[in-house]
Design a protein around this motif. Sequence first.
Motif, PDB file in Angstrom:
ATOM      1  N   SER A 764       0.820  -1.212   0.000  1.00 30.01           N
ATOM      2  CA  SER A 764       0.000   0.000   0.000  1.00 30.01           C
ATOM      3  C   SER A 764       0.847   1.253   0.000  1.00 30.01           C
ATOM      4  CB  SER A 764      -0.921   0.005   1.224  1.00 30.01           C
ATOM      5  OG  SER A 764      -1.682   1.181   1.289  1.00 30.01           O
ATOM      6  N   CYS A 765       0.436   2.218  -0.813  1.00 26.63           N
ATOM      7  CA  CYS A 765       1.066   3.540  -0.804  1.00 26.63           C
ATOM      8  C   CYS A 765       0.529   4.393   0.337  1.00 26.63           C
ATOM      9  CB  CYS A 765       0.818   4.254  -2.130  1.00 26.63           C
ATOM     10  SG  CYS A 765       1.585   3.447  -3.562  1.00 26.63           S
ATOM     11  N   ALA A 766      -0.618   3.998   0.900  1.00 23.05           N
ATOM     12  CA  ALA A 766      -1.256   4.781   1.960  1.00 23.05           C
ATOM     13  C   ALA A 766      -0.754   4.328   3.322  1.00 23.05           C
ATOM     14  CB  ALA A 766      -2.776   4.625   1.877  1.00 23.05           C
ATOM     15  N   GLY A 767      -0.936   5.180   4.308  1.00 27.57           N
ATOM     16  CA  GLY A 767      -0.651   4.824   5.678  1.00 27.57           C
ATOM     17  C   GLY A 767       0.726   5.266   6.159  1.00 27.57           C
ATOM     18  N   HIS A 768       0.787   5.648   7.418  1.00 26.18           N
ATOM     19  CA  HIS A 768       2.074   6.017   8.030  1.00 26.18           C
ATOM     20  C   HIS A 768       1.997   5.762   9.522  1.00 26.18           C
ATOM     21  CE1 HIS A 768       0.611   9.727   9.990  1.00 26.18           C
ATOM     22  NE2 HIS A 768      -0.171   9.824   8.933  1.00 26.18           N
ATOM     23  N   ASN A 769       3.172   5.701  10.143  1.00 26.62           N
ATOM     24  CA  ASN A 769       3.273   5.520  11.584  1.00 26.62           C
ATOM     25  C   ASN A 769       4.601   6.138  12.010  1.00 26.62           C
ATOM     26  OD1 ASN A 769       3.920   4.264  14.217  1.00 26.62           O
ATOM     27  ND2 ASN A 769       2.109   3.007  13.828  1.00 26.62           N
ATOM     28  N   THR A 770       4.548   6.894  13.069  1.00 27.18           N
ATOM     29  CA  THR A 770       5.777   7.570  13.508  1.00 27.18           C
ATOM     30  C   THR A 770       6.882   6.597  13.892  1.00 27.18           C
ATOM     31  OG1 THR A 770       4.850   7.697  15.744  1.00 27.18           O
ATOM     32  CG2 THR A 770       4.535   9.605  14.317  1.00 27.18           C
ATOM     33  N   LYS A 771       6.537   5.338  14.072  1.00 23.63           N
ATOM     34  CA  LYS A 771       7.524   4.324  14.435  1.00 23.63           C
ATOM     35  C   LYS A 771       8.352   3.885  13.234  1.00 23.63           C
ATOM     36  CE  LYS A 771       7.712  -0.445  16.188  1.00 23.63           C
ATOM     37  NZ  LYS A 771       6.899  -1.597  16.691  1.00 23.63           N
ATOM     38  N   TYR A 772       7.780   3.961  12.006  1.00 25.62           N
ATOM     39  CA  TYR A 772       8.417   3.356  10.838  1.00 25.62           C
ATOM     40  C   TYR A 772       8.857   4.387   9.803  1.00 25.62           C
ATOM     41  CZ  TYR A 772       5.976  -0.826  12.554  1.00 25.62           C
ATOM     42  OH  TYR A 772       5.498  -1.848  13.323  1.00 25.62           O
TER      43      TYR A 772
END
Length: 793
Positions: A764-772
């Motif tokens: 997926s091109c969508a999504g984020h997380n400050t951990k990664y």
Amino acid sequence: RVVEPAPHHTLLQLCFLSRRIFVLGIGFFTLCFLMTSLGGQFSAKRLGDSPFTIRTEVMGALESRGLLRRMSDMLEMLMKRMDILARLENSTDFHKGDEARFPLDRFQPAAGLMERIQAIAQNVSDIAIKVDQILRNSLLNGKGMEGRRDQCEVPRDPKYPDCAGKVEWMRARWTSDPCYAFFGVDGTECSFLIYLSEVEWFCPPLPWRNRTAAVPSPPPPPRAQAAFQRDLARLLELIGTGKESLSFMKKRIRHLAQQWLRAARRLEHKLEGRQRDQKHILIHIGFLTEESGDVFSPRVLKGGPLGEMVQWADILAALFMLGHSLRVTVSLKELQSHLGVPPGRGNCPLTSPLPFDLIYTDYHGLQQMKQHMGLSFKKYRCRVRVIDTFGTEPAYNHEEYATLRGYRTNWGYWNLQPTQFMTMFPHTPDNSFMGFVSEELNQTERQLIKANKVSSMAVVYGKEASIWKGKEKFLAILNKYMEIHGTVYYETQRPPEVPAFVKNHGLLPQHEFQQLLRKAKLFIGFGFPYEGPAPLEAIANGCVFLQARFNPPHSSLNHDFFRGKPTSREASVSSQHPYAEDFIGKPHVWTVDYNNSEEFEAAIKTIMRTQVDPYLPYEYTCEGMLERIHAYIQHQDFCTASSLPPSPKTKSRAMQSPPSPLALSPNATHLVWSPRAGRAPQAWPPVASLQVWLSQPQHTCTETCRQHGLVCEPTFFRFLNKEEVFLQLSIACDSTEYEMNHLYPAVAENVRECYLQKEPLLFSCAGHNTKYRRLCPCRDFRQGQVALCRDCV
């Protein structure tokens, strides 16, 4: 007053009339009883068959013959009553003297009913004879089958591990759907195994079945070549009639006919005679079916949402102009007929191989296909293309993952390839951008619009009165500088939400709305509707589009509109029309903070002084849409299985993946496809357009690629889902794990843990997380055609 007795002949007439009605009533209800009693004991084998069609698994031979005898007795009784009625009519002259008082035409309905009863009775008699013949044949065949019953044991074949379980299910549930009887299931073990081996594929073929020796099939004949069309009249016939929505679409196609023809000629010249196989395509517009409610048709004339119908009209025109063979359906019955759905409740496969190379539908149509295609839906779903206005992100598409991680909605979890979903705007690279078209202007029209523009005229974007509610402050500021026009729908009186200083035209036909835009300087949006076609039409007619900036961006996490849709749209809906903001921008598009009155007023003053020409992005022209759909049809193939990444349980030293074909770029900032990687794999888009970038923790891959002037390309994830890619980017991994997560491949730098994707449907091109920090596959794109790379046509 003395009441005179009625004449004798009048009493006779009334008596006879009552008797006649009584006899007809007895005959009619006898026939109804006959049909009801038979219909309860026989069940139809096909849709539309007679209720007397025999179903041998329900009725034994003795029961059937007893029923035939009762049928014969009841028919004989009915015919005797009708014969008595006929003799009574012949023996009286009650018609002769009183035709004026009792005209013959009063009895015509009764006579017609008697004729119908006679015809039905004759048909029932004929059916009884045929049923008797069927019973005789079935008894003979049954004796032959008895010898086979001992051979119908459930085979124990490791290649068919589900066979025994399926047979057990059939024993308990084979009467739950008439489609099983349609395929010959009659309650015997043999019929179960024949069905499960020859109709479905859970059991091995029975050795004693008559099967001709396999002979090499001749090669398929060469496919017909697609030729660009020159006449849209045939398409208008295919679309059909009977709904306001269809009339709207046909009117739009006729209006743009000349532009489609010119665009087809230009693309034909660009392709230089390239061979194109003609595809057989089914277009099923599910939201227009009665079963889905068809909420759009009644609203066409009331200012309802027309964006979907604009898009469908343009899809139909584009597919037809490209020269493909089309079938168009807007009813469930037509869909079942075209697909070859067996009668019943949808548990059985199709009666024959799917005759269509591609099926374009929507979410409603997708649900209808799943309900009626049985196992064939899973087999043929790779041929489906889903027209999906706002998109479906992979996290919502994967059923198991969506359930475990809380991404389930009313519309997701279809387990399709995400690029099978086709959107109205290119807001999510995880899906394919289908789009629509806006009307192009010739040079004369462009000059005329520039000459007739009224710099102090504004048109408000919004046909529904609710959109205007609470906007008094903005409207008051705008009214200081511009004459405001609206197109709000109303039936009897002006909506109270629209201020008195606004010139409301009511709902306008499309061509009148275009004329209004050609005079106006400003087209202003108040935050809703999201991502509609109207702003592009306004910009194409020389308007400046002014819209509000959303802070924070709207998403499923903070806005009711996106809740329940299979997309989170995190950080992407930063304005009413993100495409206009990101891909067009100033001077045609202004995005400002409406909560800041000074910024809002300053923008209006600047816009009034700014001269702009009509502008239409190439991807929203007829030629741009034809080019894009041509590329999809030629190159997108979701039916060819792609290799899966090795799972952590199977990966070993002896099974190491080959060296990465990627290489560090000259400036050492990202990876590109290595020219020394040997022969490039068959991939579309071509791998030469690939670049691999590492995201910042708070960024999606969509944002990361856009920062570098590129777009995210999810089909490239499989090339960088390898441990070696981390090393090439100088990322040290103390551990590497395969997991299902729509953010992978990614690295958690603070703990030096690397993660690879276990489930390809979750790329997926969508999504984020400050951990990664995510590994992002990016590609170049053609100017004005973001869906295609530079070498993709």
